[in-house]
Enzyme design. Structure first.
Site, PDB file in Angstrom:
ATOM      1  N   ARG A 134     -62.022 -56.213 -50.924  1.00 45.30           N
ATOM      2  CA  ARG A 134     -62.112 -54.771 -50.721  1.00 45.30           C
ATOM      3  C   ARG A 134     -62.928 -54.514 -49.450  1.00 45.30           C
ATOM      4  NH1 ARG A 134     -66.000 -50.546 -52.958  1.00 45.30           N
ATOM      5  NH2 ARG A 134     -65.019 -48.700 -52.086  1.00 45.30           N
ATOM      6  N   GLU A 223     -67.231 -43.702 -53.506  1.00 55.41           N
ATOM      7  CA  GLU A 223     -68.351 -42.933 -54.060  1.00 55.41           C
ATOM      8  C   GLU A 223     -68.460 -41.524 -53.486  1.00 55.41           C
ATOM      9  OE1 GLU A 223     -72.034 -45.100 -54.160  1.00 55.41           O
ATOM     10  OE2 GLU A 223     -71.170 -46.723 -55.335  1.00 55.41           O
ATOM     11  N   ASN A 350     -67.634 -48.217 -59.492  1.00 57.44           N
ATOM     12  CA  ASN A 350     -68.805 -48.892 -58.933  1.00 57.44           C
ATOM     13  C   ASN A 350     -69.931 -48.696 -59.929  1.00 57.44           C
ATOM     14  OD1 ASN A 350     -67.146 -49.023 -56.696  1.00 57.44           O
ATOM     15  ND2 ASN A 350     -68.557 -47.972 -55.300  1.00 57.44           N
ATOM     16  N   TYR A 352     -73.967 -49.911 -61.012  1.00 58.92           N
ATOM     17  CA  TYR A 352     -75.200 -50.658 -60.762  1.00 58.92           C
ATOM     18  C   TYR A 352     -76.254 -50.428 -61.846  1.00 58.92           C
ATOM     19  CZ  TYR A 352     -73.335 -51.586 -56.117  1.00 58.92           C
ATOM     20  OH  TYR A 352     -72.537 -52.014 -55.078  1.00 58.92           O
TER      21      TYR A 352
HETATM   22  C1  FCB Z   1     -73.046 -48.483 -53.052  1.00 61.33           C
HETATM   23  C2  FCB Z   1     -72.253 -48.354 -51.768  1.00 61.33           C
HETATM   24  C3  FCB Z   1     -72.142 -49.643 -50.995  1.00 61.33           C
HETATM   25  C4  FCB Z   1     -73.440 -50.433 -51.026  1.00 61.33           C
HETATM   26  C5  FCB Z   1     -73.970 -50.562 -52.427  1.00 61.33           C
HETATM   27  C6  FCB Z   1     -75.236 -51.357 -52.550  1.00 61.33           C
HETATM   28  O1  FCB Z   1     -73.497 -47.232 -53.443  1.00 61.33           O
HETATM   29  O2  FCB Z   1     -70.953 -47.910 -52.056  1.00 61.33           O
HETATM   30  O3  FCB Z   1     -71.717 -49.338 -49.701  1.00 61.33           O
HETATM   31  O4  FCB Z   1     -74.351 -49.886 -50.172  1.00 61.33           O
HETATM   32  O5  FCB Z   1     -74.172 -49.291 -52.980  1.00 61.33           O
END
Ligand code: FCB
Length: 509
Positions: A134, A223, A350, A352
């Site tokens: 990607r 995002e 995405n 985290y």
């Molecule tokens: C996300 C972003 C990516 C990278 C990661 C750590 O929010 O999409 O570009 O910076 O965090």
């Protein structure tokens, strides 16, 4: 893959009528976050050891045979060559060249120089057994004026990159827009200006005509919540504006752009599967009070559904903005309910970490939202960037997004961790904590797949250490170490070797 029973009750491609679940997360609230009064109370013994879930996850997690193991990057973060071959200035070029914006005054002018080194990077992807890469396209390379003619040299770069990936047996997954708006369009009003949605559609048309024959899967945005929120409301990201009302307008232009770009791509390549990469996260109320729970629900709808629900249904989640002011705040015109529609072929997620949210009666600038939200501020161990490690939230959000969207195929478009480990005396990068992190998150993902979530791929953020936005080069997310002081030499980290074995075997032990 196991059955889809748990999520198959909802019609495909129609947003579930059900409201988001009450914010009452089993793990986040009752397990890990015991909250009393106004302070976050961390029960003794919890934190990482509890997070390293012994019981819930399988000892060996098995992924489907055809699972797309991948890694992700973005143009501005890796390409460098910021002013070569006809490329124009983007809002990130302008932002990094403005003193005080980026840690240590770092810029992406050179970054990993992937613009020149992509053959080496693709060889490393092969070494890592990747099946999907990607990356993002830089609008400023392809259409430098933000309108009008294409720049052949920019398109040629992406043709070379994509052809090399295909020759290496790696599926290309481009993102149309990963935050680097042409500065000339920002000067014309940027994302709060409705016209930017038409500019995006024109750019998408150029891309589909030039590259569409080589691409089967495409993400429109990366995002959308993050780049509108941090770019126009908080000002921490380019273009650094801090007006909540401009931010609201930006969110609507972005939704219009999503619909228009979706149709532009499909008009030229109907068979192309078009989706997006959305940041999703669990929300924990800061206290068990009804007011904080309601605030967490508003933030949940805003963060997780604001750019997905309009695409699938034509309308925004209710109960976030005051109903009688919403159209004016967004600049929503009659007919927009059709323009924002984009029946996404896949949902990129995405993930985290989570947010802690409290009611903010004093307001936060966005009428009716009245939230104060802290990112990645849970009570668990943190990665080096300070983000709370919370893998159960991965399971929850994948399951919930599958339910909200009626089983659209899911790809994890980003997940990963910053660990700033430097090479040892032998030149090896022993980043065991990244392995622990990935193992934990991948096992949570495997559980979601086992429980019916239609997940077909995973992209680790990131392939390479790179330019981490406002953090500059201070945060290393890569599976591959990049020596920014010594000729950008690449070294596969211990985590990269581990991930290569996972990709080859489909097993996480
Ligand atoms: C996300 C972003 C990516 C990278 C990661 C750590 O929010 O999409 O570009 O910076 O965090």
């Amino acid at each position: 893959m196991t059955t889809l029973s748990k999520v198959s009750k909802v019609p495909r491609n129609g947003l579930s009528e059900e409201e988001p679940p009450p914010v009452n997360r089993r793990h986040f609230l009752n397990g890990s976050l015991a909250l009393t009064g106004t302070a976050v109370a961390v029960p003794a013994g919890l934190g990482l050891s509890a997070g390293w879930a012994h019981g819930a996850e399988d000892a060996v997690a098995e992924f489907p045979k055809d699972f797309l193991w991948g890694a992700a990057t973005a143009a501005y973060q890796v390409e460098g060559a910021w002013n070569l071959d006809g490329k124009s200035e983007s809002i990130w070029d302008r932002f990094v060249h403005t003193p005080g914006r980026i840690k240590n005054g770092d810029t992406g002018d050179v970054a990993c120089d992937s613009y020149h080194r992509y053959p080496e990077d693709i060889a490393l992807m092969q070494q890592l057994n990747l099946r999907s890469y990607r990356f993002s396209l830089a609008w400023t390379r392809i259409q430098p004026n933000g309108r009008g003619p294409a720049n052949d040299k920019g398109l040629d770069y992406y043709k070379r990159l994509i052809d090399s990936l295909l020759q290496a047996g790696i599926r290309p997954l481009p993102t149309l827009y990963h935050w680097d708006l042409p500065q000339v369009l920002e000067d014309a009003g940027g994302w709060p200006n409705r016209d930017t949605s038409d500019r995006l559609a024109d750019y998408a048309t150029i891309v589909a005509r030039a590259l569409g024959d080589r691409i089967d899967h495409f993400a429109v945005y990366n995002e959308p919540k993050t780049f509108t929120h941090l770019g126009y409301w908080e000002g921490k990201f380019a273009p650094g504006r801090t007006d909540p009302l401009d931010f609201l307008k930006a969110t609507h232009t972005v939704n219009l752009g999503q619909g228009k770009a979706f149709r532009a791509l499909k008009a030229i390549r109907p068979a192309m599967q078009v989706g997006g990469a959305f940041d999703v996260a669990p929300m924990a109320p800061a206290t068990p009070s009804a007011a904080d729970k309601a605030a967490a629900e508003r933030w949940y709808k805003f963060l997780n559904l604001w750019f997905v629900k309009p695409a699938l249904t034509g309308s925004y989640p209710e109960g976030v903005l005051p109903a009688d002011q919403q159209a004016a705040l967004l600049g929503f015109r009659p007919g927009d309910e059709t323009l924002v529609r984009a029946p996404l072929d896949f949902l990129g997620l995405n993930y985290y970490s989570g947010w802690i949210v409290r009611h903010a009666p004093e307001g936060n600038g966005v009428p009716g939202l009245d939230t104060h939200a802290d990112w990645a501020a849970g009570p668990h161990e943190k990665t080096d960037i300070g983000w709370d490690i919370y893998a159960p939230g991965f399971y929850e959000l994948v399951m919930e997004m599958a339910r909200h969207t009626g089983n659209i195929p899911i790809e994890i478009t980003e997940n990963g961790a910053a660990y700033n480990v430097m090479p040892d005396a032998h030149g090896d990068v022993r980043d065991k904590r990244r392995i622990d992190y990935l193992r934990l998150y991948l096992k949570a993902l495997a559980r979601a797949i086992r429980d019916g979530a239609p997940v077909r791929g995973y992209h680790c953020w990131s392939l390479l250490d790179n330019f981490e936005w406002a953090e500059g080069y201070s945060q290393r997310f890569g599976l591959i170490f990049v020596d920014f002081k010594n000729g950008l030499k690449r070294t596969v980290k211990e985590s990269g070797e581990w991930y290569a074995k996972v990709a080859a075997s489909g097993q996480v032990a």
